[in-house]
Design a protein around this motif. Structure first.
Motif, PDB file in Angstrom:
ATOM      1  N   SER A  60       4.637  -4.047   8.670  1.00  0.00           N
ATOM      2  CA  SER A  60       4.186  -3.818  10.036  1.00  0.00           C
ATOM      3  C   SER A  60       4.679  -2.452  10.491  1.00  0.00           C
ATOM      4  CB  SER A  60       4.711  -4.906  10.983  1.00  0.00           C
ATOM      5  OG  SER A  60       6.108  -4.787  11.159  1.00  0.00           O
ATOM      6  N   ASN A  61       3.783  -1.680  11.095  1.00  0.00           N
ATOM      7  CA  ASN A  61       4.088  -0.353  11.636  1.00  0.00           C
ATOM      8  C   ASN A  61       4.801   0.534  10.617  1.00  0.00           C
ATOM      9  OD1 ASN A  61       3.621   1.345  13.806  1.00  0.00           O
ATOM     10  ND2 ASN A  61       5.658   1.014  14.692  1.00  0.00           N
ATOM     11  N   TRP A  62       4.302   0.566   9.397  1.00  0.00           N
ATOM     12  CA  TRP A  62       4.916   1.323   8.310  1.00  0.00           C
ATOM     13  C   TRP A  62       4.814   2.831   8.531  1.00  0.00           C
ATOM     14  CZ3 TRP A  62       0.512  -1.465   8.439  1.00  0.00           C
ATOM     15  CH2 TRP A  62      -0.692  -0.776   8.228  1.00  0.00           C
ATOM     16  N   ALA A  63       3.791   3.292   9.245  1.00  0.00           N
ATOM     17  CA  ALA A  63       3.591   4.719   9.480  1.00  0.00           C
ATOM     18  C   ALA A  63       3.859   5.098  10.931  1.00  0.00           C
ATOM     19  CB  ALA A  63       2.173   5.128   9.085  1.00  0.00           C
ATOM     20  N   ALA A 106      -3.594  -0.346  -9.885  1.00  0.00           N
ATOM     21  CA  ALA A 106      -4.627  -0.949  -9.033  1.00  0.00           C
ATOM     22  C   ALA A 106      -3.948  -1.547  -7.810  1.00  0.00           C
ATOM     23  CB  ALA A 106      -5.395  -2.019  -9.792  1.00  0.00           C
ATOM     24  N   THR A 107      -4.499  -1.253  -6.617  1.00  0.00           N
ATOM     25  CA  THR A 107      -3.921  -1.736  -5.364  1.00  0.00           C
ATOM     26  C   THR A 107      -5.000  -2.365  -4.500  1.00  0.00           C
ATOM     27  OG1 THR A 107      -2.256   0.028  -5.391  1.00  0.00           O
ATOM     28  CG2 THR A 107      -2.605  -1.114  -3.304  1.00  0.00           C
ATOM     29  N   ASN A 108      -4.711  -3.544  -3.982  1.00  0.00           N
ATOM     30  CA  ASN A 108      -5.601  -4.218  -3.042  1.00  0.00           C
ATOM     31  C   ASN A 108      -4.879  -4.371  -1.704  1.00  0.00           C
ATOM     32  OD1 ASN A 108      -7.447  -4.611  -5.170  1.00  0.00           O
ATOM     33  ND2 ASN A 108      -6.460  -6.546  -5.718  1.00  0.00           N
ATOM     34  N   THR A 109      -5.598  -4.146  -0.620  1.00  0.00           N
ATOM     35  CA  THR A 109      -5.059  -4.336   0.728  1.00  0.00           C
ATOM     36  C   THR A 109      -5.908  -5.379   1.447  1.00  0.00           C
ATOM     37  OG1 THR A 109      -4.358  -2.017   0.800  1.00  0.00           O
ATOM     38  CG2 THR A 109      -4.454  -3.196   2.888  1.00  0.00           C
ATOM     39  N   PHE A 110      -5.256  -6.332   2.068  1.00  0.00           N
ATOM     40  CA  PHE A 110      -6.016  -7.354   2.781  1.00  0.00           C
ATOM     41  C   PHE A 110      -5.313  -7.727   4.082  1.00  0.00           C
ATOM     42  CE2 PHE A 110      -3.102  -9.544  -0.010  1.00  0.00           C
ATOM     43  CZ  PHE A 110      -2.693 -10.681   0.654  1.00  0.00           C
ATOM     44  N   ASN A 111      -6.093  -8.298   4.999  1.00  0.00           N
ATOM     45  CA  ASN A 111      -5.594  -8.647   6.334  1.00  0.00           C
ATOM     46  C   ASN A 111      -4.916  -7.446   7.010  1.00  0.00           C
ATOM     47  OD1 ASN A 111      -6.255 -11.442   6.933  1.00  0.00           O
ATOM     48  ND2 ASN A 111      -4.956 -11.954   5.189  1.00  0.00           N
ATOM     49  N   LYS A 112      -5.572  -6.289   6.903  1.00  0.00           N
ATOM     50  CA  LYS A 112      -5.026  -5.080   7.510  1.00  0.00           C
ATOM     51  C   LYS A 112      -5.578  -4.926   8.928  1.00  0.00           C
ATOM     52  CE  LYS A 112      -4.713  -0.048   6.919  1.00  0.00           C
ATOM     53  NZ  LYS A 112      -5.071   1.092   6.061  1.00  0.00           N
ATOM     54  N   ARG A 113      -4.647  -4.729   9.854  1.00  0.00           N
ATOM     55  CA  ARG A 113      -5.039  -4.540  11.250  1.00  0.00           C
ATOM     56  C   ARG A 113      -4.530  -3.189  11.735  1.00  0.00           C
ATOM     57  NH1 ARG A 113      -2.676  -8.767  15.287  1.00  0.00           N
ATOM     58  NH2 ARG A 113      -0.779  -7.547  14.919  1.00  0.00           N
ATOM     59  N   GLY A 114      -5.373  -2.417  12.389  1.00  0.00           N
ATOM     60  CA  GLY A 114      -4.979  -1.124  12.928  1.00  0.00           C
ATOM     61  C   GLY A 114      -4.291  -1.266  14.270  1.00  0.00           C
ATOM     62  N   VAL A 115      -3.848  -0.143  14.809  1.00  0.00           N
ATOM     63  CA  VAL A 115      -3.184  -0.142  16.103  1.00  0.00           C
ATOM     64  C   VAL A 115      -4.145  -0.610  17.198  1.00  0.00           C
ATOM     65  CG1 VAL A 115      -1.971   1.264  17.817  1.00  0.00           C
ATOM     66  CG2 VAL A 115      -1.706   1.754  15.367  1.00  0.00           C
ATOM     67  N   ASP A 116      -3.718  -1.616  17.931  1.00  0.00           N
ATOM     68  CA  ASP A 116      -4.484  -2.178  19.056  1.00  0.00           C
ATOM     69  C   ASP A 116      -5.832  -2.764  18.636  1.00  0.00           C
ATOM     70  OD1 ASP A 116      -2.477  -1.577  20.845  1.00  0.00           O
ATOM     71  OD2 ASP A 116      -3.357   0.338  21.444  1.00  0.00           O
ATOM     72  N   LYS A 117      -6.004  -3.071  17.355  1.00  0.00           N
ATOM     73  CA  LYS A 117      -7.255  -3.660  16.883  1.00  0.00           C
ATOM     74  C   LYS A 117      -7.158  -5.183  16.909  1.00  0.00           C
ATOM     75  CE  LYS A 117      -9.088   0.340  15.871  1.00  0.00           C
ATOM     76  NZ  LYS A 117     -10.238   0.892  16.624  1.00  0.00           N
ATOM     77  N   LYS A 154      -0.454  -2.116  22.438  1.00  0.00           N
ATOM     78  CA  LYS A 154      -0.502  -3.559  22.682  1.00  0.00           C
ATOM     79  C   LYS A 154      -0.326  -4.352  21.394  1.00  0.00           C
ATOM     80  CE  LYS A 154      -3.501  -3.187  26.756  1.00  0.00           C
ATOM     81  NZ  LYS A 154      -4.806  -3.578  27.354  1.00  0.00           N
ATOM     82  N   LYS A 155      -0.891  -3.852  20.284  1.00  0.00           N
ATOM     83  CA  LYS A 155      -0.811  -4.566  19.015  1.00  0.00           C
ATOM     84  C   LYS A 155      -0.277  -3.647  17.920  1.00  0.00           C
ATOM     85  CE  LYS A 155      -4.393  -8.032  19.887  1.00  0.00           C
ATOM     86  NZ  LYS A 155      -5.627  -8.678  19.384  1.00  0.00           N
ATOM     87  N   THR A 156       0.574  -4.217  17.064  1.00  0.00           N
ATOM     88  CA  THR A 156       1.194  -3.468  15.977  1.00  0.00           C
ATOM     89  C   THR A 156       0.329  -3.551  14.723  1.00  0.00           C
ATOM     90  OG1 THR A 156       3.372  -4.023  16.854  1.00  0.00           O
ATOM     91  CG2 THR A 156       3.288  -3.254  14.583  1.00  0.00           C
ATOM     92  N   PRO A 157       0.145  -2.453  13.998  1.00  0.00           N
ATOM     93  CA  PRO A 157      -0.611  -2.513  12.740  1.00  0.00           C
ATOM     94  C   PRO A 157       0.159  -3.308  11.681  1.00  0.00           C
ATOM     95  CG  PRO A 157       0.405  -0.363  12.986  1.00  0.00           C
ATOM     96  CD  PRO A 157       0.617  -1.092  14.281  1.00  0.00           C
ATOM     97  N   THR A 158      -0.555  -4.124  10.924  1.00  0.00           N
ATOM     98  CA  THR A 158       0.045  -4.924   9.855  1.00  0.00           C
ATOM     99  C   THR A 158      -0.865  -4.889   8.640  1.00  0.00           C
ATOM    100  OG1 THR A 158      -1.013  -6.949  10.664  1.00  0.00           O
ATOM    101  CG2 THR A 158       1.213  -6.502  11.457  1.00  0.00           C
ATOM    102  N   ARG A 159      -0.300  -5.183   7.469  1.00  0.00           N
ATOM    103  CA  ARG A 159      -1.114  -5.251   6.261  1.00  0.00           C
ATOM    104  C   ARG A 159      -0.380  -6.029   5.174  1.00  0.00           C
ATOM    105  NH1 ARG A 159      -0.798   0.998   3.905  1.00  0.00           N
ATOM    106  NH2 ARG A 159       1.454   1.024   3.447  1.00  0.00           N
TER     107      ARG A 159
END
Length: 441
Positions: free
Chosen positions: A137-140, A178-189, A148-153
């Motif tokens: 969460s909020n890695w960058a 090989a890398t897969n990203t899932f359930n990724k949410r951006g800032v305030d998304k 309002k919302k924190t990015p997570t992945r």
């Protein structure tokens, strides 16, 4: 002469206990099973300085060895048996018994060299790998106290390592990732996305090594200093290293876009250099340099110089590094310097379940001190919300635990503020959490 006598005595002892071991294996190049007692036994001898690894490298208990490779290490131990203590001599005798079939093949003279030649007779390709599953969460530092919302992945990563001796003194190292990203949410998304990336070779390195000199070319994985500038990430270029007695010098040139960018129009050539000085038995000092020679991308202006150290006393390890960006394209108000430090208690050994480490971090990095957009550093946080944006300062906690051989879990937490609250329009970043599972095979 002493070495030949020791080898002969060792071989004689091995024959005297031959009834306690199996006959010569059908496949001399069979891998010694990962939980075999011989790994920890040789590890004990390595810690006492009696042996090194196969072929002169550093011995690591988490690297699988064939019976011939292990026997070559045992042959080294036999040669130094007269300098070992009583406990180590007992370990050497036990290892001699286990590997007597290999040690007794064709006489006792030049045992190590003979075994090395046998090892070269088998397939030269070696395969290993690792896998990682992590939540962040909020890695960058994209979310601030005004968000309002924190990015997570969630991320899944698998890497396959390949190595092969292709010619005398030349080895090819490759790594398929090989890398897969899932359930990724951006800032305030309010919605989440998933991405599957195609496997790619992030390492395709030819390394020539002769005595104290090594030269790597291709897609290489250099590391600078304590890892704050660049930490084993891809560079398309060349790097040369020379080892003196207690000093290691490295210098190279290459395209950082292999790691920092995917657009084939944006080349990011840079000069890299590193000095590592072994200042004591448990202390090293580093001086690192990274200079972007072409700046086709706006604001990617880096001429970084860093000085760092790591030292260990008892169960504690202290690491620190200071960095300053002296690029002439920076403005007077740009925050061009910073530092990071870590205090580690104990520390994990992936070959020993039950080992653990607890760490405390503190960082203070200006908005142009490091590349906080691509984050090529050893930190799991970027140290700011983008190169040229707002830097970051604050503390972090971490814990690691090895729950099975070659498998560990890690948790990290960071509480960060902008480097200069007076120049930022917010007072703090959202907290950053990281839960990670690491596996080797």
């Amino acid at each position: 002469m002493k070495k030949k006598i020791a080898l002969a005595l060792g071989a004689a002892f091995s024959m005297s206990v031959a009834g306690t071991v199996l006959a010569a294996p059908a496949n001399l190049f069979a891998v010694v099973p990962e939980h075999h007692w011989t790994y920890s036994a040789v590890g004990q001898l390595a810690k006492e300085g009696i042996v090194e690894g196969f072929g002169g490298s550093t011995y690591r208990e988490d690297v699988m060895l064939t019976r011939v490779e292990m026997a070559a290490i045992v042959a080294k131990a036999i040669a130094k048996a007269d300098k070992a203590g009583s406990e180590e001599q007992a370990v050497i005798k036990k290892l001699q018994a286990e590997f007597s079939p290999e040690l007794n093949m064709g006489g006792t003279d030049n045992t190590e060299q003979r075994l090395a030649k046998l090892e070269k007779g088998k397939s030269s390709v070696k395969i290993s790998g690792d896998a990682r599953l992590r939540y962040q969460s909020n890695w960058a530092q994209g979310a601030t106290d005004q968000s309002k919302k924190t990015p997570t992945r969630m991320e899944e990563r698998v890497r396959l390592n390949l190595s092969s001796e292709v010619a005398e003194n030349i080895t090819l190292f490759g790594r398929l990732t090989a890398t897969n990203t899932f359930n990724k949410r951006g800032v305030d998304k309010s919605f989440k996305t998933s991405t599957t990336n195609s496997p790619t070779f992030d390492r395709a390195e030819f390394q020539w090594k002769n005595k104290e000199t090594a030269v790597s070319a291709g897609r290489i994985l250099p590391s600078l200093g304590q890892g704050l500038l660049w930490d084993y990430n891809s560079v398309d270029g060349v790097m040369a290293t020379y080892n003196f007695d207690k000093v290691q010098l490295s210098a190279g040139y290459g395209d950082l876009a292999a790691y920092t960018y995917t657009d084939n129009l944006s080349t990011r050539n840079a000069f890299l250099a590193n000095i590592k000085i072994q200042a004591g038995p448990a202390t090293s000092v580093t001086i690192a340099h990274l200079n972007t020679m072409t700046n086709d991308v706006a604001n990617y202006n880096l001429e970084q110089n860093a000085i760092g150290f790591t030292t260990k006393t008892g169960d504690f390890t202290v690491t620190g590094e200071y960095v300053k960006n002296s690029d002439n394209k920076l403005n007077a108000e740009d925050q061009d310097h910073g530092y990071w430090g870590r205090l580690l208690w104990k520390g994990i050994d992936n070959s020993k379940p039950g080992t653990f480490g607890i760490s405390l971090d503190y960082l203070s990095l200006g908005n142009y001190a490091v590349d906080s957009t691509n984050n090529p550093s050893t930190l799991v946080v970027s140290g700011g919300n983008g190169l040229g944006g707002d830097g970051a300062k604050g503390y972090g906690f971490g814990a690691q635990y090895v729950f099975a051989k070659n498998a560990n879990v890690e948790a990290r937490y960071y509480n960060l503020k902008p480097y200069d609250q007076g120049k930022s329009n917010f007072s703090s970043y959202k907290d950053s959490y990281h839960l990670i599972g690491n596996f080797k095979f």
